[in-house]
Design an enzyme around this catalytic site. Structure first.
Site, mmCIF file in Angstrom:
data_model
loop_
_atom_site.group_PDB
_atom_site.id
_atom_site.type_symbol
_atom_site.label_atom_id
_atom_site.label_comp_id
_atom_site.label_asym_id
_atom_site.label_seq_id
_atom_site.Cartn_x
_atom_site.Cartn_y
_atom_site.Cartn_z
ATOM 1 N N HIS A 37 0.840 -1.206 0.000
ATOM 2 C CA HIS A 37 0.000 0.000 0.000
ATOM 3 C C HIS A 37 0.878 1.260 0.000
ATOM 4 C CE1 HIS A 37 -2.764 -2.875 2.248
ATOM 5 N NE2 HIS A 37 -3.436 -2.589 1.164
ATOM 6 N N GLN A 153 -8.316 -8.038 -10.729
ATOM 7 C CA GLN A 153 -9.043 -6.882 -10.185
ATOM 8 C C GLN A 153 -8.677 -5.622 -10.970
ATOM 9 O OE1 GLN A 153 -9.765 -5.848 -5.866
ATOM 10 N NE2 GLN A 153 -7.910 -4.656 -6.133
HETATM 11 O O1 PAF Z 1 -7.754 -4.551 -3.304
HETATM 12 C C1 PAF Z 1 -8.441 -4.202 -2.321
HETATM 13 O O2 PAF Z 1 -7.924 -3.961 -1.233
HETATM 14 C C2 PAF Z 1 -9.950 -4.073 -2.463
HETATM 15 O O3 PAF Z 1 -10.434 -5.042 -3.336
HETATM 16 C C3 PAF Z 1 -10.402 -2.674 -2.872
HETATM 17 C C4 PAF Z 1 -9.906 -2.313 -4.258
HETATM 18 C C5 PAF Z 1 -9.920 -1.648 -1.876
HETATM 19 C C6 PAF Z 1 -11.922 -2.605 -2.924
HETATM 20 O O4 PAF Z 1 -12.491 -2.893 -1.698
#
Ligand code: PAF
Length: 277
Positions: A37, A153
């Protein structure tokens, strides 16, 4: 650093920023902030604008209640880490705030579906696109930062942006890997010591095959990864496949392809992907 929990407050902040011609960079997370992150925040800082990290553990994207209950919730620690990393705004709404009528999701993106994680996690991506669209509508970012670890995703979010004609620049950030070669994930923070050792063993198996897979993409190598993971005690492997980055179709060439893998270590789902070119 501001911590915003209400929609009314974030709406006001977003409106003020736009009035002052400021751009917004959004980093959506479900908390349990780790090096992956932080690398998204570091990337965001290279661009103009105010950086907003959202922390919302989205119930709509968990297909098992237990998985939601066991997901690591470390808000206070996350706040400390993000403050030290000079994040400007955290948006951390409650479930009620986001879903006043219940956490329902809708299937709106049909591309890149029925493969990889979509097979075993039915409804997961509908939950993801639902919350991400809600965040886009509230925060109206110029840029959004996603990690390549969750590659499917990322492709689905790219499609969400295209379908809705959104003027949002999707910045794809490379996976940040632990010393064992695996991408960081919030889920791994709950590993016991034994699970961590087993995870390192799995990492060794996968990483030892990558050189050969890069040289010669054949089914036997993929099979040997599955066999060796099973011998090391992994009984549930969701997939171990090589697919194209462009369209996520099964590849016969390693050019622009990645190894995609997902398996369960006890009840903890491990997913990762590895560039093969
Ligand atoms: O990747 C994640 O942490 C989640 O899927 C997200 C993109 C924050 C959506 O809740």
């Amino acid at each position: 650093m501001k911590i915003i929990k209400n929609i009314s407050e974030i709406t006001q902040i977003v409106s003020d920023l736009h009035k002052n011609k400021k751009q917004i960079n959004l980093i959506p997370t479900m908390g349990n902030i780790h090096a992956g992150h932080l690398s998204l925040l570091t990337e965001a800082k290279k661009f103009d604008g105010t950086n907003i990290v959202s922390i919302f553990i989205n119930p709509a994207q968990f297909n098992e209640e237990n998985d939601f209950t066991n997901y690591p919730k470390t808000f206070d620690i996350d706040v400390d880490i993000l403050a030290k990393a000079n994040c400007e705004i955290i948006f951390a709404p409650s479930i009620k705030e986001i879903y006043p009528r219940g956490a329902n999701s809708k299937k709106t993106v049909f591309k890149y579906r029925d493969i990889l994680c979509d097979i075993s996690r039915s409804g997961h991506f509908d939950g993801v696109t639902t919350i991400v669209k809600i965040l886009f509508d509230l925060i109206k970012p110029s840029r959004v930062f996603f990690g390549e670890k969750d590659f499917q995703q990322l492709k689905i979010i790219e499609q969400l942006i295209i379908q809705n004609n959104l003027k949002i620049n999707l910045i794809k950030c490379p996976s940040i890997r632990d010393l064992n070669g695996m991408s960081y994930s919030s889920r791994y923070s709950t590993f016991s010591q034994n699970q961590r050792l087993q995870f390192d063993e799995c990492a060794k198996i996968i990483n030892s095959k990558l050189i050969n897979l890069k040289k010669n993409l054949n089914r036997e190598i993929l099979q040997s990864i599955e066999d060796e993971l099973k011998s090391s005690g992994i009984s549930n492997i969701d997939y171990c496949e090589v697919r194209s980055e462009e369209n996520l179709k099964i590849s016969k060439l390693n050019e622009k392809s990645r190894l995609f893998i997902a398996f369960y270590l006890s009840k903890i789902r491990v997913i990762d992907n590895f560039i093969l070119y």
